[in-house]
Design a protein around this motif. Structure first.
Motif, PDB file in Angstrom:
ATOM      1  N   GLU A  69     -74.700 -19.793 -29.784  1.00  0.00           N
ATOM      2  CA  GLU A  69     -73.788 -18.993 -30.270  1.00  0.00           C
ATOM      3  C   GLU A  69     -72.442 -19.401 -30.871  1.00  0.00           C
ATOM      4  O   GLU A  69     -72.064 -20.312 -30.276  1.00  0.00           O
ATOM      5  CB  GLU A  69     -73.171 -18.057 -29.156  1.00  0.00           C
ATOM      6  N   ASP A  70     -71.916 -19.090 -32.102  1.00  0.00           N
ATOM      7  CA  ASP A  70     -70.977 -19.546 -32.794  1.00  0.00           C
ATOM      8  C   ASP A  70     -69.407 -18.926 -32.355  1.00  0.00           C
ATOM      9  O   ASP A  70     -69.548 -17.426 -32.509  1.00  0.00           O
ATOM     10  CB  ASP A  70     -71.231 -19.489 -34.174  1.00  0.00           C
ATOM     11  N   LYS A  71     -68.972 -19.430 -31.597  1.00  0.00           N
ATOM     12  CA  LYS A  71     -67.420 -18.816 -31.247  1.00  0.00           C
ATOM     13  C   LYS A  71     -66.231 -19.450 -31.700  1.00  0.00           C
ATOM     14  O   LYS A  71     -65.204 -19.253 -31.507  1.00  0.00           O
ATOM     15  CB  LYS A  71     -67.386 -18.955 -29.653  1.00  0.00           C
ATOM     16  N   SER A  72     -66.419 -19.998 -33.142  1.00  0.00           N
ATOM     17  CA  SER A  72     -65.285 -20.682 -33.863  1.00  0.00           C
ATOM     18  C   SER A  72     -64.455 -19.504 -34.598  1.00  0.00           C
ATOM     19  O   SER A  72     -63.295 -19.831 -34.904  1.00  0.00           O
ATOM     20  CB  SER A  72     -65.851 -21.486 -35.059  1.00  0.00           C
ATOM     21  N   ASP A  73     -65.088 -18.329 -34.726  1.00  0.00           N
ATOM     22  CA  ASP A  73     -64.313 -17.318 -35.226  1.00  0.00           C
ATOM     23  C   ASP A  73     -63.399 -16.422 -34.190  1.00  0.00           C
ATOM     24  O   ASP A  73     -63.999 -16.006 -33.305  1.00  0.00           O
ATOM     25  CB  ASP A  73     -64.928 -16.473 -36.276  1.00  0.00           C
ATOM     26  N   GLU A  74     -62.186 -16.243 -34.530  1.00  0.00           N
ATOM     27  CA  GLU A  74     -61.431 -15.451 -33.564  1.00  0.00           C
ATOM     28  C   GLU A  74     -61.963 -13.894 -33.515  1.00  0.00           C
ATOM     29  O   GLU A  74     -62.237 -13.492 -34.435  1.00  0.00           O
ATOM     30  CB  GLU A  74     -59.993 -15.357 -34.264  1.00  0.00           C
ATOM     31  N   GLY A  75     -62.040 -13.449 -32.272  1.00  0.00           N
ATOM     32  CA  GLY A  75     -62.727 -12.111 -32.099  1.00  0.00           C
ATOM     33  C   GLY A  75     -61.668 -11.085 -32.442  1.00  0.00           C
ATOM     34  O   GLY A  75     -60.443 -11.220 -32.287  1.00  0.00           O
ATOM     35  N   VAL A  76     -62.058 -10.071 -32.997  1.00  0.00           N
ATOM     36  CA  VAL A  76     -61.114  -8.922 -33.397  1.00  0.00           C
ATOM     37  C   VAL A  76     -61.654  -7.482 -32.831  1.00  0.00           C
ATOM     38  O   VAL A  76     -61.033  -6.684 -32.754  1.00  0.00           O
ATOM     39  CB  VAL A  76     -61.381  -8.584 -34.933  1.00  0.00           C
ATOM     40  N   ALA A  77     -62.805  -7.604 -31.751  1.00  0.00           N
ATOM     41  CA  ALA A  77     -63.237  -6.401 -31.316  1.00  0.00           C
ATOM     42  C   ALA A  77     -63.550  -7.042 -29.863  1.00  0.00           C
ATOM     43  O   ALA A  77     -64.525  -7.578 -29.590  1.00  0.00           O
ATOM     44  CB  ALA A  77     -64.520  -5.717 -31.711  1.00  0.00           C
ATOM     45  N   TYR A  78     -62.819  -6.372 -28.802  1.00  0.00           N
ATOM     46  CA  TYR A  78     -63.254  -6.747 -27.222  1.00  0.00           C
ATOM     47  C   TYR A  78     -63.584  -5.503 -26.548  1.00  0.00           C
ATOM     48  O   TYR A  78     -63.211  -4.338 -26.832  1.00  0.00           O
ATOM     49  CB  TYR A  78     -61.873  -7.063 -26.602  1.00  0.00           C
ATOM     50  N   LEU A  79     -64.914  -5.820 -26.200  1.00  0.00           N
ATOM     51  CA  LEU A  79     -65.838  -4.519 -25.762  1.00  0.00           C
ATOM     52  C   LEU A  79     -65.926  -4.789 -24.363  1.00  0.00           C
ATOM     53  O   LEU A  79     -66.264  -5.920 -23.664  1.00  0.00           O
ATOM     54  CB  LEU A  79     -67.086  -4.188 -26.541  1.00  0.00           C
ATOM     55  N   SER A  80     -65.952  -3.742 -23.176  1.00  0.00           N
ATOM     56  CA  SER A  80     -66.183  -3.780 -21.885  1.00  0.00           C
ATOM     57  C   SER A  80     -66.979  -2.596 -21.601  1.00  0.00           C
ATOM     58  O   SER A  80     -66.745  -1.483 -22.067  1.00  0.00           O
ATOM     59  CB  SER A  80     -64.888  -3.853 -21.181  1.00  0.00           C
ATOM     60  N   ASN A  81     -67.756  -2.791 -20.928  1.00  0.00           N
ATOM     61  CA  ASN A  81     -68.854  -1.865 -20.189  1.00  0.00           C
ATOM     62  C   ASN A  81     -68.157  -1.090 -18.959  1.00  0.00           C
ATOM     63  O   ASN A  81     -68.584  -0.047 -18.385  1.00  0.00           O
ATOM     64  CB  ASN A  81     -70.081  -2.448 -19.766  1.00  0.00           C
ATOM     65  N   GLN A  82     -67.017  -1.552 -18.545  1.00  0.00           N
ATOM     66  CA  GLN A  82     -66.114  -0.935 -17.767  1.00  0.00           C
ATOM     67  C   GLN A  82     -64.750  -0.575 -18.138  1.00  0.00           C
ATOM     68  O   GLN A  82     -64.221  -0.990 -19.116  1.00  0.00           O
ATOM     69  CB  GLN A  82     -66.008  -1.776 -16.389  1.00  0.00           C
ATOM     70  N   THR A  83     -64.522   0.645 -17.629  1.00  0.00           N
ATOM     71  CA  THR A  83     -63.126   1.104 -18.114  1.00  0.00           C
ATOM     72  C   THR A  83     -61.852   0.265 -17.703  1.00  0.00           C
ATOM     73  O   THR A  83     -62.173  -0.233 -16.507  1.00  0.00           O
ATOM     74  CB  THR A  83     -62.580   2.648 -17.848  1.00  0.00           C
TER      75      THR A  83
END
Length: 316
Positions: A69-83
Motif C-alpha cells: 500500500e502506498d501511504k505517501s499521499d496525505e489522507g483527505v478522507a478519514y472513515l470509521s466503522n464506529q461512531t
C-alpha cells in the motif's frame, strides 16, 4: 596361361589407380555418412534440449508480483466503522490546525495528530484523493512491482479486476480534510465496480485514456522489473477483488492473477449517508451532520454519490 604375355605396365598402373580412387571414394563416403549422422544427431539433440529448456523456462508463473500500500499521499478522507464519542468529537473540534509535520520530500503538511489517533483507535481507514484531480473521488493505492526471470520475453498488455465483491460502505463516521488540492502523479486508476480496464493518470497527453492502449510492461529476456502505481476508487461501496494481468509471448495470450500477498485487495467506500460527518477547513471544523446542511457550502451533498466520470474516462 602358357604363352600369354604379362599385362602392360600402363594397364597395371590404371588398375592400381582405379583401385586407389575407389578406396578413397569409399572412405570419403564413409566419412560423410558418419559426419552426416553425427550432424543430424547433434542437431536433433540441440533442438530437443532447446525444446526442453524452453518448456522448463515456461514452467510455473510467467512473473511474480509484490504489492504494498502506498501511504505517501496525505489522507483527505478519514472513515470509521464506529461512531465517534462526544469526547472524541470535542477533541476534533479543538485540533491545532497550525501544527505541521513534513512529508518524505521535506514539505510541510498538517499533522492532525489527534484525528489520526482517534481514527486509529477505531481501526479507521485514511484515503487520499485521486491523481485525476476529481473532487470527491477517494482512493486506495498500491505500488505493484513485476518480476520475471524467464529467458523468453513477455509483455503485460492489460490489467483487469476479478472476483469482485462489493457491499454498501460500512463506515458510520467521516472526517473530510479540505485544506489543499490533491497532488499529481503517474500510474493507473480503477473505478469500481463499472470500470473493467485501467485509465492513465500520468501527467501528460495520455491522462484519462486507457492505459494499455499506449503502454505495456516488458518482462523477461533480461528486462528490468516493472512497476505500476495503482489507485482504486469504489464510490459508496466496500469492495474486495483480485487483479488479473493479460500478458503475451511467442506462444500467444495468457492471464495470471495478482494478489495482495496471499490475500485479496480491499478498498473502503464513502458511505452514502454517514451517521456523522465533519469537514476540516483552514477556518476550522464544521459538523455537516447538523441540519439544514445544504446551507453550509463546505459540506458535501447527501446522500453522497461519486461524481460522474469525464467523458474520456467513462467505461466502454
Amino acid at each position: 596361361m602358357p604363352g600369354a604375355s604379362e599385362a602392360p605396365p600402363s594397364h597395371r598402373r590404371r588398375k592400381l589407380a582405379w583401385g586407389l580412387t575407389t578406396l578413397v571414394a569409399l572412405a570419403a563416403l564413409a566419412w560423410v555418412f558418419t559426419y552426416g549422422l553425427d550432424y543430424f544427431a547433434t542437431e536433433q539433440t540441440i533442438r530437443q534440449e532447446k525444446k526442453e529448456s524452453d518448456a522448463l523456462d515456461r514452467e510455473g508463473p510467467a512473473f511474480t508480483t509484490s504489492a504494498r500500500e502506498d501511504k505517501s499521499d496525505e489522507g483527505v478522507a478519514y472513515l470509521s466503522n464506529q461512531t465517534l464519542s462526544t469526547k472524541e468529537v470535542e477533541e476534533i473540534f479543538k485540533m491545532n490546525l497550525q501544527e505541521y509535520t513534513t512529508d518524505d520530500k521535506g514539505f510541510p503538511r498538517p499533522a492532525f495528530h489527534d484525528l489520526k489517533r482517534i481514527m486509529a483507535s477505531h481501526n479507521g481507514n485514511v484515503l487520499p484523493t485521486t491523481g485525476l484531480l476529481l473532487e470527491n473521488v477517494y482512493v486506495k493505492t498500491w505500488l505493484i512491482d513485476f518480476f520475471s526471470d524467464r529467458t523468453a520475453g513477455l509483455a503485460i498488455t492489460d490489467i483487469a479486476f476479478k472476483d469482485l465483491k462489493c457491499s454498501p460502505a460500512a463506515a458510520k463516521a467521516v472526517v473530510l480534510v479540505r485544506l489543499q488540492a490533491g497532488g499529481e502523479y503517474s500510474g493507473i486508476h480503477f473505478n469500481l465496480p463499472a470500470q473493467t480496464s485501467p485509465i492513465s493518470i500520468d501527467v501528460d497527453e495520455s491522462r484519462g485514456k486507457p492505459y494499455f492502449s499506449h503502454k505495456k510492461i516488458n518482462l523477461g529476456n533480461g528486462a528490468e522489473p516493472g512497476g505500476l502505481r495503482t489507485e482504486v476508487s469504489s464510490g459508496t461501496e466496500d469492495c474486495s477483488f483480485l487483479f488479473e494481468a493479460e500478458y503475451r509471448d511467442t506462444k500467444g495470450t495468457h492471464h495470471q492473477e495478482i494478489r495482495n500477498g496471499k490475500e485479496s485487495f480491499h478498498v473502503p467506500g464513502f458511505p452514502a449517508n454517514p451517521e456523522q460527518i465533519f469537514v476540516v477547513t483552514p477556518e476550522g471544523v464544521t459538523d455537516c451532520g447538523k441540519r439544514p446542511w445544504r446551507k453550509i457550502s463546505v459540506c458535501p451533498p447527501l446522500p453522497f454519490s461519486p461524481p460522474p466520470l469525464p467523458f474520456n474516462l467513462a467505461p466502454k
